[in-house]
Design an enzyme around this catalytic site. Structure first.
Site, mmCIF file in Angstrom:
data_model
loop_
_atom_site.group_PDB
_atom_site.id
_atom_site.type_symbol
_atom_site.label_atom_id
_atom_site.label_comp_id
_atom_site.label_asym_id
_atom_site.label_seq_id
_atom_site.Cartn_x
_atom_site.Cartn_y
_atom_site.Cartn_z
ATOM 1 N N GLU A 1 3.234 -5.640 -18.950
ATOM 2 C CA GLU A 1 3.302 -4.332 -19.617
ATOM 3 C C GLU A 1 4.739 -4.001 -19.949
ATOM 4 O O GLU A 1 5.656 -4.470 -19.286
ATOM 5 C CB GLU A 1 2.834 -3.232 -18.634
ATOM 6 C CG GLU A 1 1.383 -2.963 -18.646
ATOM 7 C CD GLU A 1 0.986 -1.845 -17.689
ATOM 8 O OE1 GLU A 1 1.854 -1.271 -17.003
ATOM 9 O OE2 GLU A 1 -0.207 -1.571 -17.631
ATOM 10 N N LYS A 2 4.885 -3.109 -20.906
ATOM 11 C CA LYS A 2 6.209 -2.552 -21.179
ATOM 12 C C LYS A 2 6.641 -1.784 -19.927
ATOM 13 O O LYS A 2 5.842 -1.078 -19.313
ATOM 14 C CB LYS A 2 6.073 -1.591 -22.356
ATOM 15 C CG LYS A 2 7.327 -0.870 -22.765
ATOM 16 C CD LYS A 2 6.957 0.066 -23.927
ATOM 17 C CE LYS A 2 8.041 1.087 -24.232
ATOM 18 N NZ LYS A 2 9.289 0.454 -24.657
ATOM 19 N N ASN B 1 -8.731 6.709 -10.747
ATOM 20 C CA ASN B 1 -9.263 6.764 -9.385
ATOM 21 C C ASN B 1 -10.625 7.434 -9.434
ATOM 22 O O ASN B 1 -10.766 8.542 -9.952
ATOM 23 C CB ASN B 1 -8.326 7.540 -8.467
ATOM 24 C CG ASN B 1 -7.019 6.790 -8.267
ATOM 25 O OD1 ASN B 1 -7.028 5.587 -8.069
ATOM 26 N ND2 ASN B 1 -5.915 7.486 -8.363
ATOM 27 N N GLY C 1 -1.405 -0.255 -4.210
ATOM 28 C CA GLY C 1 -0.314 0.090 -3.290
ATOM 29 C C GLY C 1 1.043 -0.394 -3.766
ATOM 30 O O GLY C 1 1.965 -0.548 -2.976
ATOM 31 N N GLY C 2 1.168 -0.598 -5.080
ATOM 32 C CA GLY C 2 2.468 -0.961 -5.629
ATOM 33 C C GLY C 2 2.898 -2.398 -5.341
ATOM 34 O O GLY C 2 4.033 -2.765 -5.606
ATOM 35 N N ARG D 1 2.840 17.411 1.302
ATOM 36 C CA ARG D 1 2.113 16.619 2.301
ATOM 37 C C ARG D 1 2.971 16.536 3.550
ATOM 38 O O ARG D 1 4.004 15.850 3.557
ATOM 39 C CB ARG D 1 1.863 15.200 1.798
ATOM 40 C CG ARG D 1 0.994 15.137 0.588
ATOM 41 C CD ARG D 1 0.570 13.694 0.390
ATOM 42 N NE ARG D 1 -0.019 13.519 -0.928
ATOM 43 C CZ ARG D 1 -0.670 12.437 -1.303
ATOM 44 N NH1 ARG D 1 -0.803 11.432 -0.453
ATOM 45 N NH2 ARG D 1 -1.180 12.340 -2.508
ATOM 46 N N ARG E 1 -12.594 8.933 -7.362
ATOM 47 C CA ARG E 1 -12.852 9.681 -6.118
ATOM 48 C C ARG E 1 -12.078 10.994 -6.160
ATOM 49 O O ARG E 1 -11.321 11.239 -7.094
ATOM 50 C CB ARG E 1 -12.354 8.862 -4.934
ATOM 51 C CG ARG E 1 -10.879 8.534 -5.104
ATOM 52 C CD ARG E 1 -10.251 7.903 -3.891
ATOM 53 N NE ARG E 1 -9.017 7.220 -4.237
ATOM 54 C CZ ARG E 1 -7.819 7.784 -4.347
ATOM 55 N NH1 ARG E 1 -7.676 9.080 -4.144
ATOM 56 N NH2 ARG E 1 -6.766 7.077 -4.669
ATOM 57 N N LYS F 1 -7.896 -3.776 -12.676
ATOM 58 C CA LYS F 1 -6.895 -3.113 -13.512
ATOM 59 C C LYS F 1 -6.987 -3.476 -14.989
ATOM 60 O O LYS F 1 -6.817 -2.615 -15.851
ATOM 61 C CB LYS F 1 -5.505 -3.410 -12.979
ATOM 62 C CG LYS F 1 -5.355 -2.939 -11.550
ATOM 63 C CD LYS F 1 -3.957 -2.607 -11.240
ATOM 64 C CE LYS F 1 -3.930 -1.266 -10.573
ATOM 65 N NZ LYS F 1 -2.644 -0.653 -10.586
HETATM 66 P P1 ADP Z 1 -0.872 0.427 -7.765
HETATM 67 O O1 ADP Z 1 -2.365 0.416 -7.987
HETATM 68 O O2 ADP Z 1 -0.372 -0.827 -7.114
HETATM 69 O O3 ADP Z 1 -0.380 1.672 -7.120
HETATM 70 P P2 ADP Z 1 -0.106 1.370 -10.452
HETATM 71 O O4 ADP Z 1 -0.461 0.668 -11.702
HETATM 72 O O5 ADP Z 1 -0.825 2.623 -10.140
HETATM 73 O O6 ADP Z 1 -0.234 0.323 -9.226
HETATM 74 O O7 ADP Z 1 1.424 1.633 -10.448
HETATM 75 C C1 ADP Z 1 2.081 2.135 -9.317
HETATM 76 C C2 ADP Z 1 3.468 2.604 -9.692
HETATM 77 O O8 ADP Z 1 4.249 1.525 -10.232
HETATM 78 C C3 ADP Z 1 3.519 3.666 -10.757
HETATM 79 O O9 ADP Z 1 3.295 4.960 -10.224
HETATM 80 C C4 ADP Z 1 4.921 3.480 -11.272
HETATM 81 O O10 ADP Z 1 5.832 4.040 -10.348
HETATM 82 C C5 ADP Z 1 5.102 1.985 -11.249
HETATM 83 N N1 ADP Z 1 4.697 1.403 -12.551
HETATM 84 C C6 ADP Z 1 3.486 0.870 -12.853
HETATM 85 N N2 ADP Z 1 3.445 0.451 -14.141
HETATM 86 C C7 ADP Z 1 4.658 0.723 -14.671
HETATM 87 C C8 ADP Z 1 5.251 0.543 -15.972
HETATM 88 N N3 ADP Z 1 4.577 -0.012 -16.990
HETATM 89 N N4 ADP Z 1 6.527 0.960 -16.146
HETATM 90 C C9 ADP Z 1 7.220 1.528 -15.124
HETATM 91 N N5 ADP Z 1 6.731 1.721 -13.887
HETATM 92 C C10 ADP Z 1 5.461 1.335 -13.649
#
Ligand code: ADP
Length: 449
Positions: free
Chosen positions: A200-201, A289, A164-165, A337, A291, A116
């Protein structure tokens, strides 16, 4: 072009790839676990190879078995679909070492975008707008406090190895920060074996908007507009649309051009998606992503371009079939979906589908691997199929979607169809007025009644 492609996946996406191969006159090899002997992708492929028992790690994730299946059948390329091995740089490397083409980007690009911090750095260097935050990993409390104060609260702490959040924590003040840092670290360590985190913000009410790109690996790159995937439950996309109700043509072209230029400069080969959070007119890169995505058909609906054809072409060094100036965005498309899950609790509902009827007519596409009498195995994701509806504008698309959802029959198991039947009647959805938290709030509020 390739003679024979092995499809290292199952379900609707295996069929999707198989169809594209057939159209281009390419022979297909299906692989399957013992649980998938009677799956559609196995029935429709020219050849099939059983690669192991039901658990994914022993079959669909078993690199040795898949390489062996290529050697036995003489496949000259592998399409990984999405999920499973699609973003596994080692898999791409091993295939190339066996002189088998991986239909996707180079192992190096997969690797860079899979980290990341590295992905964010690369994006920023290529002129893609990123979320303000730490330059790299944050090691101690003092540094974290300084960075958070610089960005301004609230901030979000995220795992470098995240996915996966998981491993994400929000801190609303300096008092929160210390605890959030510790919890994010220990969650990340437990989940990914790597406890590095970055800051991050935190954006309060963003939309999720992602740009589809394809590169030829030789310095040409195009974008195919965006998809709005803000309707999510637990970070899982539920409903996707193209174009985003939040963007106008100027914004679309601006962000699209930035993304297309970035992948051209990288020399990126293959299809990819650059994901953003979007708030108050600003885009903030979150990840790329490397893919094909589940929701790619909405892009195909409004552009008329077959993304798997393009993937096959660029992997075979045949170049893109279109230039940016050839691409236009016609009308509006929405994808639902439909999962084998309880529509309220979202508990998986595997079992036998007794009746199955899909809607049809103008502007309607159903991508699915199931049929009446098919038994959904409990081992894999619960996707029954994707309903994709296209109309000349969003209003027509929504009317058509409502009609299709009434026509769709899946009996014998529970499905999320009723959720979509509710959503399509909702005022906010009709107005395109939602952010990434809307669906969770809606589910909580409707549960309370
Ligand atoms: P992962 O790879 O774990 O899915 P992501 O970076 O794609 O992580 O973020 C997944 C979700 O987390 C985003 O779709 C959003 O809902 C939330 N998120 C991530 N970064 C931020 C942020 N800077 N501010 C608010 N929500 C965020």
């Amino acid at each position: 072009m390739f003679n024979k492609v092995l499809i290292a996946n199952r379900g609707e996406i295996a069929l999707r790839v198989l169809r594209a191969c057939k159209e281009l006159g390419i022979a297909t090899v299906a692989v399957h676990s013992t649980a998938d002997e009677s799956a559609m992708h196995v029935k429709l492929a020219d050849e099939s190879v059983c690669i192991g028992p039901p658990p994914s790690r022993d079959s669909y994730l078993n690199i040795h078995q898949i390489v062996a299946a290529c050697e036995i059948t003489g496949a000259d390329a592998v399409h990984p679909g999405y999920g499973f091995l699609s973003e596994n740089a080692k898999f791409a490397e091993i295939l190339e070492a066996h002189n088998i083409t991986f239909i996707g980007p180079t192992a190096e690009h997969i690797h860079t975008m899979g980290d990341k911090i590295e992905a964010k750095r690369t994006a920023a260097r290529l002129g893609i707008p990123v979320v303000p935050g730490s330059e790299g990993g944050v090691s101690d409390e003092r540094e974290a406090k300084r960075i958070a104060a610089d960005i301004g609260y609230p901030v979000i702490i995220k795992a470098t190895a995240g996915g996966g959040g998981r491993g994400m924590k929000v801190a609303r003040s300096e008092a929160d920060l210390v605890v959030a840092l510790q919890t994010a670290r220990s969650e990340a360590g437990a989940a990914f074996g790597n406890d590095e985190v970055y800051i991050e913000k935190f954006l309060g009410k963003p939309r999720h908007i992602e740009v589809q790109v394809v590169g030829d690996g030789k310095g040409a790159g195009i974008h195919l507009g965006e998809r709005d995937c803000s309707l999510q439950r637990r970070h899982q996309k539920v409903w996707e649309e193209a174009n985003s109700p939040a963007l106008n043509a100027r914004q679309r072209n601006e962000i699209g051009e930035i993304c297309a230029n970035a992948i051209a400069e990288m020399g990126y080969r293959g299809a990819g998606t650059i994901e953003f959070l979007y708030e108050n007119g600003e885009f903030y890169f979150i990840e790329m992503n490397t893919r094909l995505q589940v929701e790619h058909p909405v892009t195909e609906a409004i552009t008329g371009i077959d993304l798997v054809h393009e993937q096959l072409r660029v992997a075979a060094q045949a170049g893109l079939s279109v230039r940016q100036s050839d691409i236009t965005f016609e009308g509006h498309a929405i994808e639902c979906r439909i999962n084998a899950e309880d529509p309220r609790t979202f508990m998986p509902s595997p079992g036998t589908i007794t009746h199955y009827h899909t809607p049809g007519g103008l502007g309607v596409r159903v991508d699915s691997g199931v049929y009446a009498g098919y038994k959904i195995p409990p081992y894999y994701d619960s996707l029954i199929g994707k309903l994709i509806v296209h109309g000349r504008n969003r209003v027509e698309c929504m009317m058509r979607l409502r009609r299709c959802l009434d026509e769709f029959v899946v009996d014998g198991i529970k499905s999320t169809l009723p959720l979509f039947q509710d959503l399509v009647q909702n005022h906010d959805i009709a107005n395109g007025d939602y952010d990434i938290h809307w669906l969770e709030k809606y589910l909580a509020a409707t549960d309370a009644h």
